[in-house]
Scaffold this motif. Structure first.
Motif: not given
Ligand SMILES: Cc1cc2nc3c(=O)[nH]c(=O)nc-3n(C[C@H](O)[C@H](O)[C@H](O)COP(=O)(O)O)c2cc1C
Length: 262
Positions: A55-74
Motif C-alpha cells: 500500500i503506497i501512500a503519499v501526499p499531494t504537493y502542488a498537484g504532484r506527489v511530494s518530491l521528497t516522497a518520490i526521491e525516497r521511494l527510489q
C-alpha cells in the motif's frame, strides 16, 4: 495466490497518508503487516516479492506527489509486486499526483492494482482558518477499510496480475512543479521549550535547536509537521495560500477510487 504480508510504504509528515494506509492495510485481512515509513531522512529501503502486497501512500504537493516522497521511494523495489497507490490531498485537488504515484510504483517494479485519492487535513489548515480539518475522519477511515477489502477481492479474482492495467485520473506529462521559494515556519519564542521534538519529526532535518527551534529555509519542504505536531503549539507558518484555500475549498470532497479495466 496467497499474500503473506501487506506492506505500508508511506511518506507522511502530518500522518494523514499513514493513517489512511494503515486502515487500508487492515482492511485487506492479510495478517502480517510491515511498515516502511519513508518520512524521516534515515528511512530504510526494501525489496518486495510476488507474495507481498504494497500500500503506497503519499501526499499531494502542488498537484504532484511530494518530491521528497518520490526521491525516497527510489529505495523501494518490487518484483511484480501488486500495489495499491493512494494519494492524500487537502480538499483542493490532487491533479496529477495519483497518475504520478501509479507510474512511479510501476517504474519501481510494482503492478498497480487499485488507486485512490483521500482527503487529509490540509498542511496549511489552522484553527482560525480550517481546511479539511480533522480529515481523514471516522467516515473516511471506514471507507479506507472497505477499499482494503476491495483490493483483497481484486487479488483473489485475478489469475495473473501481470495483465492488469489501472486507469486513474490525471494527465501525463504531469503539471510542472512550481519553483521552490525558500521559506519555513517560525517559532513563537514564549511557547518554545527547546524540547527538540520538532527536530526529530522533521523529514528533511531542517530544524536545529539553538535555545529555541530554528528552521533552515533552504532545507524546509513546508510540510508543516513541526507546526501540526509541536506539543506547545510553538510553531507557525505564514503562507498567503492559507486564506485562499480557506475561502475557496470549504465544500467537503469525498474519496475517489480507481480499479483495473476488465
Ligand atoms: C507544500 C504543500 C503543497 C500542497 N499542495 C496541495 C495541493 O496541490 N492540493 C491539495 O489539495 N492539498 C495540498 N497540500 C495538502 C496535503 O496534500 C495534505 O495536507 C495531505 O493530507 C498531507 O499528507 P501527510 O499528512 O501524509 O503529510 C499541500 C501541502 C503542502 C505542505
Amino acid at each position: 495466490m496467497t499474500y503473506k504480508t501487506v506492506h505500508i510504504i508511506c511518506f507522511s509528515p502530518t500522518r494523514t497518508s499513514y493513517r489512511v494506509a494503515k486502515e487500508i492495510a487492515d482492511g485487506t485481512g492479510i495478517e502480517h503487516l510491515q511498515e516502511h515509513d519513508l518520512t524521516l531522512e534515515d528511512s530504510k529501503g526494501c525489496r518486495l516479492g510476488k507474495e507481498d502486497l504494497a500500500i503506497i501512500a503519499v501526499p499531494t504537493y502542488a498537484g504532484r506527489v511530494s518530491l521528497t516522497a518520490i526521491e525516497r521511494l527510489q529505495a523501494i523495489q518490487g518484483e511484480g509486486t501488486p500495489a495499491a497507490v493512494v494519494v492524500l490531498y487537502g480538499n483542493r485537488d490532487y491533479e496529477d499526483a495519483l497518475i504520478e504515484a501509479r507510474d512511479t510504483a510501476h517504474s519501481l517494479g510494482f503492478i498497480p492494482v487499485a488507486g485512490a485519492a483521500f482527503i487529509g487535513e490540509h498542511s496549511y489548515s489552522s484553527p482560525d482558518m480550517p481546511i479539511a480539518q480533522g480529515r481523514p475522519d471516522t467516515k473516511d477511515l471506514e471507507i479506507a477499510r472497505d477499499f482494503g477489502k476491495q483490493i483483497a477481492r481484486i487479488l483473489q479474482g485475478t489469475e495473473d496480475i501481470q495483465d492488469i492495467s489501472l486507469p486513474v485520473k490525471g494527465n501525463s506529462p504531469y503539471k510542472e512543479r512550481p519553483q521552490r521559494t525558500p521559506a519555513s515556519p517560525d517559532t513563537i519564542r514564549e511557547r518554545c521549550t527547546g524540547c527538540g521534538y520538532c527536530a526529530t519529526i522533521c523529514p528533511t532535518g531542517a530544524i536545529t535547536i539553538k535555545d529555541i527551534a530554528e528552521s533552515d529555509d533552504n532545507t524546509c519542504i513546508k510540510c508543516c509537521a513541526c507546526v501540526k505536531r509541536c506539543p506547545n503549539q510553538a510553531r507557525t507558518f505564514f503562507t498567503p495560500f492559507r486564506e485562499y484555500l480557506y475561502q475557496n475549498f470549504q465544500a467537503r470532497k469525498e474519496p475517489e477510487f480507481f480499479y483495473p479495466n476488465k
